[in-house]
Design an enzyme around this catalytic site. Structure first.
Site, PDB file in Angstrom:
ATOM      1  N   VAL A  50       0.845  -1.198   0.000  1.00 41.43           N
ATOM      2  CA  VAL A  50       0.000   0.000   0.000  1.00 41.43           C
ATOM      3  C   VAL A  50       0.880   1.248   0.000  1.00 41.43           C
ATOM      4  CG1 VAL A  50      -1.654   1.362   1.364  1.00 41.43           C
ATOM      5  CG2 VAL A  50      -2.028  -1.099   1.012  1.00 41.43           C
ATOM      6  N   ILE A  53       2.445   1.812  -3.491  1.00 41.05           N
ATOM      7  CA  ILE A  53       1.523   2.320  -4.504  1.00 41.05           C
ATOM      8  C   ILE A  53       1.016   3.714  -4.145  1.00 41.05           C
ATOM      9  CG2 ILE A  53      -0.670   1.900  -5.693  1.00 41.05           C
ATOM     10  CD1 ILE A  53       1.835  -0.003  -6.389  1.00 41.05           C
ATOM     11  N   GLU A  54       0.773   3.951  -2.881  1.00 45.45           N
ATOM     12  CA  GLU A  54       0.239   5.258  -2.483  1.00 45.45           C
ATOM     13  C   GLU A  54       1.259   6.388  -2.599  1.00 45.45           C
ATOM     14  OE1 GLU A  54      -2.687   6.011  -2.347  1.00 45.45           O
ATOM     15  OE2 GLU A  54      -3.920   4.835  -1.002  1.00 45.45           O
ATOM     16  N   SER A  55       2.487   6.151  -2.158  1.00 47.87           N
ATOM     17  CA  SER A  55       3.450   7.266  -2.073  1.00 47.87           C
ATOM     18  C   SER A  55       4.847   6.933  -2.574  1.00 47.87           C
ATOM     19  CB  SER A  55       3.565   7.729  -0.620  1.00 47.87           C
ATOM     20  OG  SER A  55       4.220   6.725   0.150  1.00 47.87           O
ATOM     21  N   TYR A 126     -10.205   1.047   0.961  1.00 47.49           N
ATOM     22  CA  TYR A 126      -9.087   1.917   1.342  1.00 47.49           C
ATOM     23  C   TYR A 126      -8.956   3.067   0.347  1.00 47.49           C
ATOM     24  CZ  TYR A 126      -4.524   3.274   3.190  1.00 47.49           C
ATOM     25  OH  TYR A 126      -3.483   3.977   3.766  1.00 47.49           O
TER      26      TYR A 126
END
Length: 176
Positions: A50, A53-55, A126
């Site tokens: 996560v 992929i997010e940051s 999410y």
């Protein structure tokens, strides 16, 4: 002699591929990931995926929609999570890696419980919001085991990318 050279070449190629994949799928803040994954009963490889992929492990990341930090938490979600967790801080610094990972991992845990451990639904919630996912389930718009029918394109691709990263993090790293 030739066979030794071939074996050495294969070994070198293997290590270069691993090195290359680790540059694509880096791992930072491992101690916080392991600590809070254990505390909130979430697979640490999922948390790392996560974050990737997010940051891409940038603690100062801020999205156009206002999501902040490593796990790209919306400030309102972070405040709600902190309050629910019993954290009594006046100001939550979402750019501080430990705080962000703690809150984001707790939030993942909460979603995993709500969606009975279903990875697709958890990741969709999410990214796209738990209310939207509940609505999609109620209307029969989403297959609980596939991201293909997720109505939001961004959310569908988020789920696909996290699942791919999850596969690679499990292959590339040994998290405690």
């Amino acid at each position: 002699m030739l066979s030794l050279f071939i074996i050495a070449g294969i070994i070198a190629l293997f290590f270069n591929i691993t090195w290359f994949l680790k540059t694509i799928y880096p791992l930072r803040y491992e101690n916080y990931i392991v600590k809070y994954s254990g505390k909130y009963d979430v697979d640490p490889y999922l948390v790392a995926s996560v974050i990737k992929i997010e940051s891409n492990f940038n603690p100062n990341a801020v999205s156009e929609k206002g999501a902040v930090g490593l796990m790209q938490l919306m400030p309102d979600t972070a405040v709600w999570a902190a309050k629910t967790m019993g954290i009594k801080k006046e100001k939550i610094d979402l750019m501080e890696p430990e705080t962000n990972i703690m809150l984001g991992t707790w939030y993942l845990s909460d979603l995993l419980k709500e969606f009975d451990g279903n990875l697709v639904l958890t990741l969709a919630a999410y990214n796209g919001g738990r209310g939207n996912v509940k609505e999609w389930i109620d209307k029969g718009l989403i297959d609980k085991n596939s991201e293909e029918n997720i109505p939001f394109e961004e959310t569908k691709f988020f789920v696909m990318k996290v699942k791919k990263a999850y596969y690679w993090y499990k292959k590339l790293y040994k998290l405690k």
